[in-house]
Design a protein around this motif. Structure first.
Motif, short mmCIF file in Angstrom:
data_model
loop_
_atom_site.label_atom_id
_atom_site.label_comp_id
_atom_site.label_asym_id
_atom_site.label_seq_id
_atom_site.Cartn_x
_atom_site.Cartn_y
_atom_site.Cartn_z
N THR A 57 0.83 -1.19 0.00
CA THR A 57 0.00 0.00 0.00
C THR A 57 0.87 1.24 0.00
N ASN A 61 -1.81 4.34 -6.58
CA ASN A 61 -1.79 2.99 -7.16
C ASN A 61 -1.70 3.14 -8.68
N ARG A 98 -5.35 -9.44 -4.18
CA ARG A 98 -5.12 -10.20 -2.94
C ARG A 98 -6.17 -11.26 -2.69
N ARG A 120 -0.87 -5.23 -0.94
CA ARG A 120 -2.18 -4.94 -1.54
C ARG A 120 -2.43 -5.73 -2.81
N THR A 154 1.77 0.91 8.31
CA THR A 154 0.70 -0.06 8.08
C THR A 154 0.29 -0.74 9.38
N GLU A 163 -7.72 -0.79 4.82
CA GLU A 163 -8.82 -0.95 3.88
C GLU A 163 -9.46 0.41 3.55
N ARG A 166 -6.98 2.42 1.38
CA ARG A 166 -6.94 1.93 0.00
C ARG A 166 -8.16 2.39 -0.79
N ASN A 170 -6.34 4.48 -3.25
CA ASN A 170 -5.81 3.50 -4.21
C ASN A 170 -6.83 3.01 -5.22
N MET A 181 -8.93 -2.38 -7.96
CA MET A 181 -8.74 -3.00 -6.65
C MET A 181 -10.04 -3.46 -6.02
#
Length: 185
Positions: A57, A61, A98, A120, A154, A163, A166, A170, A181
């Motif tokens: 992460t 992204n 993931r 990630r 993290t 979460e 992201r 991301n 994602m």
């Protein structure tokens, strides 16, 4: 000075194994070019024409968005100690989510099932060209250690915080391209 190869041979794999950093470069026809540094502990040479790296992460992204839209990816290594050389791996890449069985299989077979904090996705590069160049202009540096900052960040966020982060940071590239994602599997 530059030499081109169809694949990674034993000499080039040895060079990759001795590096501490690599860079990824990606773009689409209409996006900004993204270049990101990565630590080589997350990279694995799967075979002579395939590499993967565990992507952690970060603040954006871009690579995943560019791969989804265009697919082109270049990975570059440059010797900052020892004999000079630059090695570039060119090809087509893709992000492996993931929550997929492919991710799990790669994690088990190439990372002893160990996932770093904040992982990630896995980025896979199918290599169609390998190129070396002299690297005479790359300065010499002494490697000290990996920074603990990403692990600390993290760990402090925890799974729920990661979460949320992201989803906020991301899901789309800086140019508004979707990363995929959070698409329905």
């Amino acid at each position: 000075m530059a030499k081109q190869f169809e694949s990674i041979d034993a000499r080039l794999k040895d060079f990759i194994d001795r590096q501490h950093i690599f860079f990824t470069a990606s773009a689409t026809g209409d996006s900004r070019v993204n270049i990101s540094p990565r630590e080589t502990g997350c990279l694995r040479v799967i075979d002579a024409n395939t590499v993967v790296y565990l992507d952690r992460t970060g603040s954006g992204n871009e690579t995943a968005a560019h791969l989804r839209a265009d697919g082109r990816l270049t990975i570059m290594f440059c010797a900052v100690e020892g004999p000079p050389m630059i090695l570039r791996l060119y090809g087509r890449g893709r992000a492996i989510r993931r929550d997929s069985s492919e991710y799990e299989n790669i994690l088990i077979s190439h990372y002893d099932g160990q996932e770093p904090s904040g992982a990630r996705q896995i980025i896979l590069l199918d290599i169609d060209l390998v190129q070396t160049s002299c690297g005479f202009g790359v300065p010499l540096f002494d490697y000290k250690a990996e920074r603990p900052s990403l692990d600390q960040w993290t760990d402090a966020k925890g799974p729920g915080g990661i979460e949320i982060y992201r989803r906020e940071k991301n899901s789309y590239s800086m140019d508004g391209l979707p990363t995929g994602m959070f698409d329905e599997a």
